[in-house]
Structures are given as structure tokens and as C-alpha cells.
Design a protein around this motif. Structure first.
Motif, PDB file in Angstrom:
ATOM      1  N   CYS A 378     103.952  14.771-117.047  1.00 26.29           N
ATOM      2  CA  CYS A 378     103.405  15.915-116.332  1.00 26.29           C
ATOM      3  C   CYS A 378     104.499  16.959-116.123  1.00 26.29           C
ATOM      4  O   CYS A 378     105.589  16.631-115.640  1.00 26.29           O
ATOM      5  CB  CYS A 378     102.813  15.502-114.980  1.00 26.29           C
ATOM      6  N   SER A 379     104.201  18.198-116.471  1.00 23.78           N
ATOM      7  CA  SER A 379     105.130  19.308-116.281  1.00 23.78           C
ATOM      8  C   SER A 379     104.453  20.390-115.455  1.00 23.78           C
ATOM      9  O   SER A 379     103.333  20.801-115.754  1.00 23.78           O
ATOM     10  CB  SER A 379     105.557  19.883-117.639  1.00 23.78           C
ATOM     11  N   VAL A 380     105.126  20.836-114.396  1.00 20.01           N
ATOM     12  CA  VAL A 380     104.604  21.885-113.523  1.00 20.01           C
ATOM     13  C   VAL A 380     105.574  23.059-113.545  1.00 20.01           C
ATOM     14  O   VAL A 380     106.768  22.885-113.266  1.00 20.01           O
ATOM     15  CB  VAL A 380     104.412  21.383-112.082  1.00 20.01           C
ATOM     16  N   ASN A 381     105.081  24.250-113.868  1.00 22.41           N
ATOM     17  CA  ASN A 381     105.912  25.446-113.899  1.00 22.41           C
ATOM     18  C   ASN A 381     105.183  26.572-113.183  1.00 22.41           C
ATOM     19  O   ASN A 381     104.071  26.947-113.571  1.00 22.41           O
ATOM     20  CB  ASN A 381     106.212  25.848-115.351  1.00 22.41           C
ATOM     21  N   CYS A 382     105.770  27.086-112.108  1.00 25.54           N
ATOM     22  CA  CYS A 382     105.144  28.195-111.390  1.00 25.54           C
ATOM     23  C   CYS A 382     106.183  29.292-111.154  1.00 25.54           C
ATOM     24  O   CYS A 382     107.305  29.015-110.742  1.00 25.54           O
ATOM     25  CB  CYS A 382     104.534  27.738-110.077  1.00 25.54           C
ATOM     26  N   GLU A 383     105.789  30.516-111.448  1.00 27.92           N
ATOM     27  CA  GLU A 383     106.679  31.651-111.283  1.00 27.92           C
ATOM     28  C   GLU A 383     105.984  32.724-110.463  1.00 27.92           C
ATOM     29  O   GLU A 383     104.797  32.996-110.667  1.00 27.92           O
ATOM     30  CB  GLU A 383     107.097  32.213-112.641  1.00 27.92           C
ATOM     31  N   SER A 384     106.739  33.329-109.540  1.00 34.45           N
ATOM     32  CA  SER A 384     106.176  34.344-108.653  1.00 34.45           C
ATOM     33  C   SER A 384     107.013  35.609-108.716  1.00 34.45           C
ATOM     34  O   SER A 384     108.245  35.549-108.759  1.00 34.45           O
ATOM     35  CB  SER A 384     106.142  33.833-107.209  1.00 34.45           C
ATOM     36  N   LEU A 385     106.330  36.751-108.686  1.00 39.14           N
ATOM     37  CA  LEU A 385     106.998  38.041-108.721  1.00 39.14           C
ATOM     38  C   LEU A 385     106.512  38.868-107.540  1.00 39.14           C
ATOM     39  O   LEU A 385     105.319  39.130-107.406  1.00 39.14           O
ATOM     40  CB  LEU A 385     106.684  38.769-110.033  1.00 39.14           C
ATOM     41  N   MET A 386     107.451  39.265-106.678  1.00 43.64           N
ATOM     42  CA  MET A 386     107.119  40.120-105.537  1.00 43.64           C
ATOM     43  C   MET A 386     107.531  41.545-105.873  1.00 43.64           C
ATOM     44  O   MET A 386     108.673  41.791-106.268  1.00 43.64           O
ATOM     45  CB  MET A 386     107.823  39.619-104.277  1.00 43.64           C
ATOM     46  N   LEU A 387     106.596  42.489-105.692  1.00 41.64           N
ATOM     47  CA  LEU A 387     106.852  43.862-106.099  1.00 41.64           C
ATOM     48  C   LEU A 387     107.421  44.722-104.985  1.00 41.64           C
ATOM     49  O   LEU A 387     107.715  45.890-105.198  1.00 41.64           O
ATOM     50  CB  LEU A 387     105.563  44.491-106.637  1.00 41.64           C
ATOM     51  N   ASP A 388     107.568  44.153-103.798  1.00 41.06           N
ATOM     52  CA  ASP A 388     108.187  44.888-102.689  1.00 41.06           C
ATOM     53  C   ASP A 388     108.657  43.888-101.647  1.00 41.06           C
ATOM     54  O   ASP A 388     108.349  42.701-101.701  1.00 41.06           O
ATOM     55  CB  ASP A 388     107.208  45.899-102.078  1.00 41.06           C
ATOM     56  N   SER A 389     109.404  44.394-100.677  1.00 40.27           N
ATOM     57  CA  SER A 389     109.999  43.511 -99.663  1.00 40.27           C
ATOM     58  C   SER A 389     109.007  43.077 -98.600  1.00 40.27           C
ATOM     59  O   SER A 389     109.297  42.181 -97.805  1.00 40.27           O
ATOM     60  CB  SER A 389     111.185  44.217 -98.995  1.00 40.27           C
ATOM     61  N   ALA A 390     107.813  43.679 -98.574  1.00 41.16           N
ATOM     62  CA  ALA A 390     106.818  43.314 -97.560  1.00 41.16           C
ATOM     63  C   ALA A 390     105.956  42.135 -97.989  1.00 41.16           C
ATOM     64  O   ALA A 390     105.235  41.555 -97.176  1.00 41.16           O
ATOM     65  CB  ALA A 390     105.927  44.519 -97.254  1.00 41.16           C
ATOM     66  N   SER A 391     106.015  41.770 -99.252  1.00 39.90           N
ATOM     67  CA  SER A 391     105.128  40.733 -99.775  1.00 39.90           C
ATOM     68  C   SER A 391     105.718  39.343 -99.584  1.00 39.90           C
ATOM     69  O   SER A 391     106.900  39.177 -99.268  1.00 39.90           O
ATOM     70  CB  SER A 391     104.849  40.994-101.252  1.00 39.90           C
ATOM     71  N   ARG A 392     104.866  38.340 -99.832  1.00 40.23           N
ATOM     72  CA  ARG A 392     105.281  36.958 -99.583  1.00 40.23           C
ATOM     73  C   ARG A 392     104.833  36.069-100.731  1.00 40.23           C
ATOM     74  O   ARG A 392     103.765  36.241-101.293  1.00 40.23           O
ATOM     75  CB  ARG A 392     104.652  36.479 -98.277  1.00 40.23           C
ATOM     76  N   SER A 393     105.680  35.115-101.059  1.00 37.32           N
ATOM     77  CA  SER A 393     105.324  34.126-102.071  1.00 37.32           C
ATOM     78  C   SER A 393     105.928  32.782-101.679  1.00 37.32           C
ATOM     79  O   SER A 393     107.110  32.699-101.377  1.00 37.32           O
ATOM     80  CB  SER A 393     105.850  34.564-103.441  1.00 37.32           C
ATOM     81  N   ASP A 394     105.096  31.745-101.675  1.00 42.24           N
ATOM     82  CA  ASP A 394     105.547  30.395-101.332  1.00 42.24           C
ATOM     83  C   ASP A 394     105.154  29.433-102.440  1.00 42.24           C
ATOM     84  O   ASP A 394     104.104  29.595-103.073  1.00 42.24           O
ATOM     85  CB  ASP A 394     104.911  29.906-100.022  1.00 42.24           C
ATOM     86  N   THR A 395     105.970  28.414-102.641  1.00 38.72           N
ATOM     87  CA  THR A 395     105.664  27.349-103.592  1.00 38.72           C
ATOM     88  C   THR A 395     105.713  26.021-102.848  1.00 38.72           C
ATOM     89  O   THR A 395     106.752  25.669-102.277  1.00 38.72           O
ATOM     90  CB  THR A 395     106.674  27.342-104.758  1.00 38.72           C
ATOM     91  N   LEU A 396     104.601  25.301-102.846  1.00 37.25           N
ATOM     92  CA  LEU A 396     104.483  24.066-102.061  1.00 37.25           C
ATOM     93  C   LEU A 396     104.020  22.926-102.956  1.00 37.25           C
ATOM     94  O   LEU A 396     102.846  22.553-102.954  1.00 37.25           O
ATOM     95  CB  LEU A 396     103.501  24.275-100.906  1.00 37.25           C
ATOM     96  N   PRO A 397     104.928  22.342-103.717  1.00 33.65           N
ATOM     97  CA  PRO A 397     104.534  21.231-104.600  1.00 33.65           C
ATOM     98  C   PRO A 397     104.607  19.882-103.891  1.00 33.65           C
ATOM     99  O   PRO A 397     105.472  19.647-103.052  1.00 33.65           O
ATOM    100  CB  PRO A 397     105.579  21.308-105.717  1.00 33.65           C
ATOM    101  N   VAL A 398     103.672  19.002-104.239  1.00 38.51           N
ATOM    102  CA  VAL A 398     103.700  17.625-103.748  1.00 38.51           C
ATOM    103  C   VAL A 398     103.581  16.696-104.953  1.00 38.51           C
ATOM    104  O   VAL A 398     102.719  16.892-105.812  1.00 38.51           O
ATOM    105  CB  VAL A 398     102.544  17.351-102.760  1.00 38.51           C
ATOM    106  N   MET A 399     104.466  15.695-105.021  1.00 40.29           N
ATOM    107  CA  MET A 399     104.407  14.726-106.112  1.00 40.29           C
ATOM    108  C   MET A 399     104.429  13.315-105.537  1.00 40.29           C
ATOM    109  O   MET A 399     105.312  12.958-104.769  1.00 40.29           O
ATOM    110  CB  MET A 399     105.578  14.929-107.078  1.00 40.29           C
ATOM    111  N   ASP A 400     103.424  12.536-105.923  1.00 36.24           N
ATOM    112  CA  ASP A 400     103.290  11.154-105.469  1.00 36.24           C
ATOM    113  C   ASP A 400     103.280  10.273-106.709  1.00 36.24           C
ATOM    114  O   ASP A 400     102.270  10.155-107.396  1.00 36.24           O
ATOM    115  CB  ASP A 400     101.987  11.011-104.661  1.00 36.24           C
ATOM    116  N   VAL A 401     104.428   9.664-106.999  1.00 28.78           N
ATOM    117  CA  VAL A 401     104.604   8.913-108.242  1.00 28.78           C
ATOM    118  C   VAL A 401     104.747   7.431-107.925  1.00 28.78           C
ATOM    119  O   VAL A 401     105.684   7.017-107.251  1.00 28.78           O
ATOM    120  CB  VAL A 401     105.833   9.422-109.025  1.00 28.78           C
ATOM    121  N   ALA A 402     103.801   6.629-108.422  1.00 35.95           N
ATOM    122  CA  ALA A 402     103.801   5.192-108.136  1.00 35.95           C
ATOM    123  C   ALA A 402     104.007   4.369-109.402  1.00 35.95           C
ATOM    124  O   ALA A 402     103.563   3.222-109.488  1.00 35.95           O
ATOM    125  CB  ALA A 402     102.492   4.803-107.456  1.00 35.95           C
ATOM    126  N   CYS A 403     104.669   4.950-110.397  1.00 36.61           N
ATOM    127  CA  CYS A 403     104.938   4.254-111.653  1.00 36.61           C
ATOM    128  C   CYS A 403     106.317   4.682-112.151  1.00 36.61           C
ATOM    129  O   CYS A 403     106.640   5.878-112.124  1.00 36.61           O
ATOM    130  CB  CYS A 403     103.858   4.593-112.683  1.00 36.61           C
TER     131      CYS A 403
END
Length: 472
Positions: A378-403
Motif C-alpha cells: 500500500c502506498s499513500v501520497n498526498c500533496e497540498s498547496l496553499m495559495l495564501d497565508s490565510a488558508s489551512r491544510s492538514d494531513t491526518l493519516p492512520v495506519m493499522d498494520v497487523a502483518c
């Protein structure tokens, strides 16, 4: 060359919404009372001529809804008051198979959105829903002869009741969360697709959902079954005009991809800025099956949308491609979830998000690997671009690996357009406005090229972000 003095930043315009904000006079044939009671549920069920098992399902879902708390995480949903929401609006139109028989004002809305033109040029079938009911449906005769079924959910409930009962809300049970329970109680409209074993549907099917009524909810249900060795591309579009009251969208999508089957599911959601978009989508993929999600989230005041892929058979695969654009007054909390539950399953998640003018784009992903998933990737790739200083971007990944014997990776990038990049392009003879436009286009291009632009005119309007704006 003398000292470089950066100019004020170019404004990146919002997506042009004029065509989507067209409002028709409310000529609905029937509206339920606002709020959520057993009487309202029984009334909706009676008007839709539900079989007894569906009425029972609705009432049990209503009970679950009242017993289930609001989500304690994610965007603020306090503006949503179900006592003020009308859950069923029947338009003054019957479902027809001839576009010329659709009432003129409704037909004009879909004409402006490009739906009939897209059907003529590049679609094998089209469904158009207006408020709570499907008003138009068609499918090419050649597909019918091969046993492909594409119809609205109400017709499916009457004509293919055993299949609907076997699958309906088994992937998204009412107990999944509060708005799944709400959907189970008040669902109306939507699409049913059945592709028989071995049949390849080479030209896409498309359903379009339009909410016109103010203060209403839309709760369409999409159920797609792709049998062994079959394939399908399904496109879904959604929009609504802007009002000064809260509207709600709590649809549900359930997809079943059988052994060796393939399904590509493309969605563009362009709800208005007064919409709460609380949609739920899930797919189950069996051995050697494949699902591809292509998802665009552009509208709504608040979105909570995380399509889930359950890879239940060996060698099942998932590709998720998403793009989100959040502007002023928008909090778009989106992402994807994948459950790898069999040997040698694989998933690839790739997303881009843009935020401007104080908009918030939150990416939320979940990857669960069970002990059975030996050799999973599994590969996860997320990219965020903020166009001004007032904007917000968060990345909240969760990985639960039992193998232990798996290959799992996550990569995230968050950034702004840099003055250095602008200066470099300007030094090559490109003006500042075009330099910024080039950077934004380059950022979204890997995702935008996956969208079926050639099929849906609306997608061109949404993905090709208008980058006009004057220096100021």
C-alpha cells in the motif's frame, strides 16, 4: 539585472459557479414535513410503494439514528438542524425515457449542465435525478440485450427486489455512523447497476444528481454489482444552487466487484456553499478484482467523505485518485480508507488539495492491514498547496498494520507557491500571472488527467480552475 522586487500576489479566482447556481421555481408535487419522525418515514415509504421489508428497514434505521451520537471529530456540524430539513421532495415530473418529455424548467437545467450533450457523444446510459426522484433514465439497447441492468433504485426495488434485498446497506449498515442510519431511514432515488458475468461495458454510464429545493436533503442510494470477469466505468455528478439556508446531502454508494471484475468509479461533487455533504461510499473487491476511484470535491460548506475499499480477495487491487479545492467558508475533510484483508492485495492512494482565501482542506486516510494480508502493498501520497497565508491544510493519516510481511508507505507534502519559483519563471520571460497559473496547473495535472473530462462537460468547468485575476 537589478534587484528583484516581488509584486503583490496574483489572486487565483474561485471556480466559476454561475451555471450551477441557477435556481428554478419550486414546483414540487409533494414535500414531506421538516424533521424526522416515524410518521414522516411511514409517509415516505407509502408514497414510494415500498415492500414491507423496506419499511421495516427504514424504521429500524430511524431508531439507530436517534440512538447514535453526532461524530465527535472532524468539521463542526452544529449548523445542521434536522428539525429544519425536509427529507423528501417529489418533483412535478414522472420518470421518462425521452428527454423531450421532461418538464421544460427541469430539462433546461440539465441542458445547461451539458448532460444530454454528453449522453449523445460519449455515454452508454444516463440517469438524471432532480431533488428526491429520478426524472430521466436511458440505456443503450445493445447493453440491455447483454443483460446489463441500469435503472433507478425505486424501479430496481420493484423489479429486482431479491437482488436489492440481498445487497442493500450490507456494506454500509445503518450502525456505521449517524448519517448512515439517517440514509437508511429516508433514502430516495439513486442508481442500480447490474453487469452480468463476463460482460464488458466499454462506454461509461453516468448518473447526475441535482438538488433544487431550499432547506432540503438529498439521500440517493447507488448500488452497483459487477459480476465475475465483467467491467464497468460509472460516472457520478452532483450540484445544487446556493441558498441562505442549510441543505444536506447524505447519499450512500455500495459497490460490489466480483472475482476478476473491474470497476472505475468517477465522481465530481460540486455542491453549493450552503451544503453539508456527509456522503458514504464503500466497495468490496473479491479475488483478482480491481477498483479505481477518481474523486473531485469542489463545493459544499462542509464535506466529510472517505471512500472505503475492502480488498477481501487474493490479488485484489485499489487505485484512488482525488482532488479537492477549498475556498472561503469551506472546510473539506476528505480522504480514503483501504482495508487489505487477503494475501497479495495492493492499494495506491494519490491525492492533491488546494486551499485559498481561508479555506480548509483536510486529508484523512486510514490503512488497515489484517493478519491474513501476507505480501500486501500500500502506498499513500498526498500533496497540498496553499495559495495564501490565510488558508489551512492538514494531513491526518492512520495506519493499522497487523502483518509483518507487507510493504506500506506514506508520503505527504504541504507547501505554498514560493517567490523563488515565480522569480525563476519570470526570469525566463513569463509574466507573474502566467507563472502562478503554470505552477497550479502543474500541481493538479497528475490528478486532473485521470478525470473523464471527455465525457462530462461539467468536469471541464471544475477541474480547469480559472486562473484569471489582475495584478493589484
Amino acid at each position: 539585472m537589478g534587484d528583484f522586487v516581488p509584486k503583490k500576489k496574483t489572486q487565483i479566482d474561485d471556480i466559476e459557479r454561475t451555471i450551477y447556481d441557477i435556481t428554478n421555481e419550486d414546483r414540487s408535487a409533494y414535500k414531506s414535513a421538516s424533521g424526522l419522525t416515524e410518521e414522516i418515514i411511514r409517509d415516505i415509504s407509502a408514497r414510494k410503494h415500498d415492500p414491507a421489508w423496506m419499511l421495516d428497514f427504514r424504521l429500524k434505521s430511524l431508531k439507530v439514528y436517534h440512538e447514535t451520537p453526532m461524530p465527535a471529530w472532524g468539521p463542526d456540524l452544529s449548523a445542521l438542524d434536522m428539525d429544519e430539513i425536509v427529507t423528501y421532495v417529489r418533483p412535478d415530473a414522472k420518470m421518462v425515457g425521452d428527454w423531450n418529455e421532461v418538464p421544460e424548467d427541469i430539462k433546461d437545467t440539465f441542458d445547461r449542465l451539458g448532460i444530454p450533450a454528453a449522453e449523445k457523444s460519449s455515454l452508454a446510459g444516463v440517469g438524471a435525478q432532480y431533488d428526491s426522484e429520478v426524472v430521466y433514465h436511458s440505456i443503450q439497447e445493445s447493453l440491455v440485450k447483454q443483460g446489463v441492468v441500469y435503472t433507478d433504485m425505486e424501479t430496481a426495488l420493484q423489479e429486482y427486489g431479491d437482488i436489492v434485498q440481498q445487497y442493500f446497506m450490507t456494506l454500509v449498515p445503518p450502525k456505521a455512523h449517524k448519517f448512515a442510519a439517517l440514509h437508511g431511514a429516508v433514502w430516495s432515488g439513486g442508481s442500480f447497476v447490474y453487469v452480468p458475468e463476463g460482460i464488458q461495458v466499454d462506454i461509461p454510464l453516468q448518473s447526475y444528481f441535482r438538488l433544487n429545493a431550499a432547506g432540503a436533503g438529498q439521500f440517493e442510494h447507488t448500488l452497483i454489482i459487477v459480476e465475475k470477469g465483467a467491467s464497468l466505468h460509472f460516472i457520478e455528478g452532483c450540484s445544487a444552487p446556493k441558498y441562505n439556508v442549510t441543505n444536506l446531502h447524505a447519499g450512500c454508494v455500495e459497490l460490489f466487484v466480483k472475482e476478476g471484475a473491474r470497476l472505475r468509479y468517477s465522481t465530481i461533487e460540486n455542491w453549493s456553499r450552503n451544503m453539508m455533504n456527509l456522503n458514504t461510499k464503500r466497495v468490496k473487491v473479491e479475488k483478482n478484482g480491481a477498483v479505481e476511484w477518481v474523486s473531485g470535491s469542489f463545493g459544499s460548506h462542509v464535506s466529510m467523505l472517505y471512500p472505503t475499499s475492502i480488498l477481501q480477495g487474493e490479488n485484489a487491487t485499489c487505485e484512488f485518485t482525488g482532488i479537492t479545492f477549498a475556498s472561503k467558508g469551506q472546510e473539506l475533510d476528505t480522504g480514503a480508507t483501504v482495508i487489505l484483508d487477503a494475501p497479495n492485495t495492493s492499494a495506491n492512494i494519490s491525492t492533491r488539495s488546494i486551499s485559498k482565501s481561508g479555506g480548509a482542506a483536510i486529508y484523512r486516510s486510514g490503512v488497515k492491514v489484517t493478519p491474513r494480508a501476507v505480501g500486501a502493498k500500500c502506498s499513500v501520497n498526498c500533496e497540498s498547496l496553499m495559495l495564501d497565508s490565510a488558508s489551512r491544510s492538514d494531513t491526518l493519516p492512520v495506519m493499522d498494520v497487523a502483518c509483518d510481511t507487507v510493504d506500506i508507505g506514506h508520503e505527504a507534502k504541504i507547501g505554498r507557491i514560493s517567490d523563488e519559483a515565480i522569480f525563476y519563471l519570470m526570469s525566463r520571460g513569463i509574466d507573474e500571472e502566467e507563472a502562478r497559473a503554470m505552477i497550479v496547473r502543474g500541481f493538479v495535472e497528475p490528478i486532473a488527467k485521470e478525470l473523464p473530462l471527455e465525457y462530462a462537460v461539467e468536469m471541464n468547468n471544475l477541474v480547469n480552475i480559472e486562473l484569471e485575476g489582475a495584478m493589484g
